[in-house]
Design a protein around this motif. Structure first.
Motif, PDB file in Angstrom:
ATOM      1  N   TRP A 169       0.835  -1.208   0.000  1.00 20.89           N
ATOM      2  CA  TRP A 169       0.000   0.000   0.000  1.00 20.89           C
ATOM      3  C   TRP A 169       0.872   1.261   0.000  1.00 20.89           C
ATOM      4  N   GLU A 170       1.899   1.232   0.839  1.00 21.74           N
ATOM      5  CA  GLU A 170       2.745   2.428   0.982  1.00 21.74           C
ATOM      6  C   GLU A 170       3.669   2.647  -0.211  1.00 21.74           C
ATOM      7  N   THR A 171       4.071   1.575  -0.885  1.00 18.98           N
ATOM      8  CA  THR A 171       5.013   1.727  -2.008  1.00 18.98           C
ATOM      9  C   THR A 171       4.306   1.874  -3.355  1.00 18.98           C
ATOM     10  N   GLU A 172       3.227   1.121  -3.567  1.00 18.97           N
ATOM     11  CA  GLU A 172       2.609   1.084  -4.897  1.00 18.97           C
ATOM     12  C   GLU A 172       1.171   1.602  -4.916  1.00 18.97           C
ATOM     13  N   ASP A 173       0.637   1.959  -3.731  1.00 14.83           N
ATOM     14  CA  ASP A 173      -0.734   2.445  -3.629  1.00 14.83           C
ATOM     15  C   ASP A 173      -1.733   1.397  -4.146  1.00 14.83           C
ATOM     16  N   VAL A 174      -1.444   0.131  -3.857  1.00 14.47           N
ATOM     17  CA  VAL A 174      -2.329  -0.971  -4.226  1.00 14.47           C
ATOM     18  C   VAL A 174      -2.765  -1.676  -2.943  1.00 14.47           C
ATOM     19  N   PHE A 175      -4.079  -1.855  -2.784  1.00 12.02           N
ATOM     20  CA  PHE A 175      -4.574  -2.558  -1.600  1.00 12.02           C
ATOM     21  C   PHE A 175      -4.926  -4.003  -1.942  1.00 12.02           C
ATOM     22  N   LEU A 176      -4.431  -4.931  -1.138  1.00  4.79           N
ATOM     23  CA  LEU A 176      -4.821  -6.342  -1.205  1.00  4.79           C
ATOM     24  C   LEU A 176      -5.324  -6.773   0.160  1.00  4.79           C
ATOM     25  N   GLU A 177      -6.226  -7.761   0.182  1.00  4.20           N
ATOM     26  CA  GLU A 177      -6.612  -8.295   1.486  1.00  4.20           C
ATOM     27  C   GLU A 177      -5.441  -9.117   2.030  1.00  4.20           C
ATOM     28  N   PRO A 178      -5.349  -9.253   3.365  1.00  6.56           N
ATOM     29  CA  PRO A 178      -4.166  -9.893   3.966  1.00  6.56           C
ATOM     30  C   PRO A 178      -3.828 -11.254   3.384  1.00  6.56           C
ATOM     31  N   SER A 179      -4.830 -12.112   3.124  1.00  2.00           N
ATOM     32  CA  SER A 179      -4.523 -13.456   2.622  1.00  2.00           C
ATOM     33  C   SER A 179      -3.795 -13.401   1.283  1.00  2.00           C
ATOM     34  N   ALA A 180      -4.111 -12.406   0.443  1.00  2.00           N
ATOM     35  CA  ALA A 180      -3.454 -12.282  -0.864  1.00  2.00           C
ATOM     36  C   ALA A 180      -1.980 -11.927  -0.713  1.00  2.00           C
ATOM     37  N   CYS A 181      -1.656 -11.242   0.382  1.00  2.00           N
ATOM     38  CA  CYS A 181      -0.276 -10.791   0.596  1.00  2.00           C
ATOM     39  C   CYS A 181       0.658 -11.929   0.984  1.00  2.00           C
TER      40      CYS A 181
END
Length: 445
Positions: free
Chosen positions: A375-387
């Protein structure tokens, strides 16, 4: 069983570390060359092409029901995005030593269901719909499939039910598409399912049955109830070939996306793909497709939570679906709701036996850390499991096992030309209030 378990732990020492909920890297000793693996495969490229053709036939119908798919002509497909700032972050913050290029496959942003499950789940519903329509004279293959949206067809499908067991995302994809066609829909959801996912399904007119037990129990009950109704169809995430093939189509489309970005995949330019894994259907289908497209030049790894590494346990022991994480004393509970599965698909495990490169497991704390990093580097949000996917690129060149794999595959001098894809499995439909809650979540090990 107790004596058997003791023998199992002696025979496969890595299971002792899994039993302690430690993070592990496992390399699959049964992986063979792609040519060798094809000899015993029950599915082939012909099956993938059949699935792709069916999705093309349905594209006009999808476009009519879901106008947000118009920009892709009714195809449900996601962007492949280079994430150089995230790559720099994981190298600096976690000393990953990753070389080559890091990309994000944004199935997290797929139209309609906002997750990788939009592939397999929606495909299976469409396949069942086509079968019913053909059988009952409502449709033939040369028709314009938008006719399925007319009143006569809708009345027909209202007499039929589709049921599925889910931890969340599969239920959403099947629930939303089935309801759009006209089916009655019942989604059996395990205790791990997030409340917002249940609320979203109910807003589409879907019946949600909640269980206090885990995923396997929800599936078992859903299957039993569906079997009692002759007009009910159960989507079986544990054993479905149709779901599997719906996911596999992603790989065929990825070929064009890589070409458009001037990314070469061959023996001198290896492709590494890291996919979060629950019961195994989505990552298994994607991996099967990738191996069909790229053969030995692609290296696929699954990532699972330390408390629910069902595929790792099944494959390491060789017992596949005959063993659960609870048999090892793990609780199966994880913040990665889509990965909270105690027993893997035996069908997928057996298909993966000669294809999968290996597995990583991850502690829940890191899911949120990697989520904030992206989120902080690319401004892309994923849900935790995807990370969970980022555990792969972080460890592939910084762990002893990862380097052993690279050396064994004769890739040491080729890693600078490698491409790494973190397969993002969900996130775009997460409500803003929940996103903020996730961003403020910090866990202890």
């Amino acid at each position: 069983m107790k004596m058997d378990m003791e023998n199992l732990l002696q025979e496969y020492p890595l299971l002792k570390r899994i039993k302690k909920a430690e993070e592990i890297v496992w390399l699959n000793p049964e992986k063979t060359s792609f040519e060798e693996s094809k000899k015993n495969s029950e599915l082939t490229m012909v099956d993938i092409e059949d699935a792709e053709a069916r999705l093309l036939r349905f594209a006009p119908f999808i476009m009519k029901c879901f106008p947000e798919t118009k920009d892709r002509g009714g195809l449900i497909e996601s962007e492949l995005q280079e994430i150089p700032l995230m790559e720099n972050c994981i190298n600096c913050k976690y000393d990953s030593k990753l070389s080559g290029k890091l990309l994000l496959k944004k199935d997290s942003h797929l139209a309609i269901a906002g997750s990788v499950k939009a592939r397999g789940g929606i495909y299976e519903v469409l396949k069942h719909t086509e079968d019913l329509a053909f059988k009952n004279g409502l449709l033939c293959e040369t028709d314009d499939y938008t006719k399925l949206a007319n009143e006569e067809c809708r009345r027909f499908f209202e007499e039929h039910t589709i049921q599925v067991g889910s931890t969340g995302n599969l239920g959403m994809s099947i629930g939303i598409m089935s309801a759009a066609i006209g089916y009655k829909v019942i989604v059996h959801m395990s205790a791990d399912a997030k409340q917002w996912k249940k609320d979203l399904l109910r807003s589409h007119g879907v019946t949600v049955v909640e269980y206090e037990s885990d995923y396997s129990e929800a599936v078992k009950n859903g299957r039993k109830l569906s079997d009692e109704n002759p007009k009910s169809y159960f989507v079986d995430d544990e054993n479905s070939r149709n779901l599997f093939l719906g996911y596999a189509v992603a790989a065929k489309r990825l070929v064009g996306q890589l070409r458009d970005q001037n990314v070469t995949v061959d023996k001198d330019h290896p492709l590494f793909v890291y996919i979060p894994c629950g019961v195994g259907g989505a990552p298994g289908g994607v991996t099967f497709g990738l191996k069909e497209m790229f053969g030995d030049d692609v290296h696929c790894f699954f990532v699972e939570p330390v408390q629910a590494p069902c595929m790792a346990v099944g494959m390491i022991s060789g017992l596949q679906s005959e063993i659960s994480v609870q048999d090892l004393g793990l609780n199966g509970l994880t913040h990665a709701d889509g990965l909270a599965v105690g027993r893997a698909s035996g069908f997928v495990g057996n298909v993966m036996r000669p294809l999968l490169s290996g597995e990583f497991t991850i502690k829940d704390r890191k899911l949120y850390d990697y989520m904030r990093d992206l989120w902080e580097t690319e401004d892309v949000f994923l849900e935790p499991s995807a990370c969970a996917a980022f555990q792969g690129p972080i460890l592939i060149q910084s762990s002893e096992e990862g380097n052993d794999y690279i050396e064994k595959e004769h890739l040491t001098d080729k890693m600078k030309q490698a491409t790494h894809i973190a397969w993002a499995t969900g996130g775009s439909l997460v409500p803003e209030t929940i996103r903020e809650e996730y961003k403020r979540t910090y866990l202890e090990d």
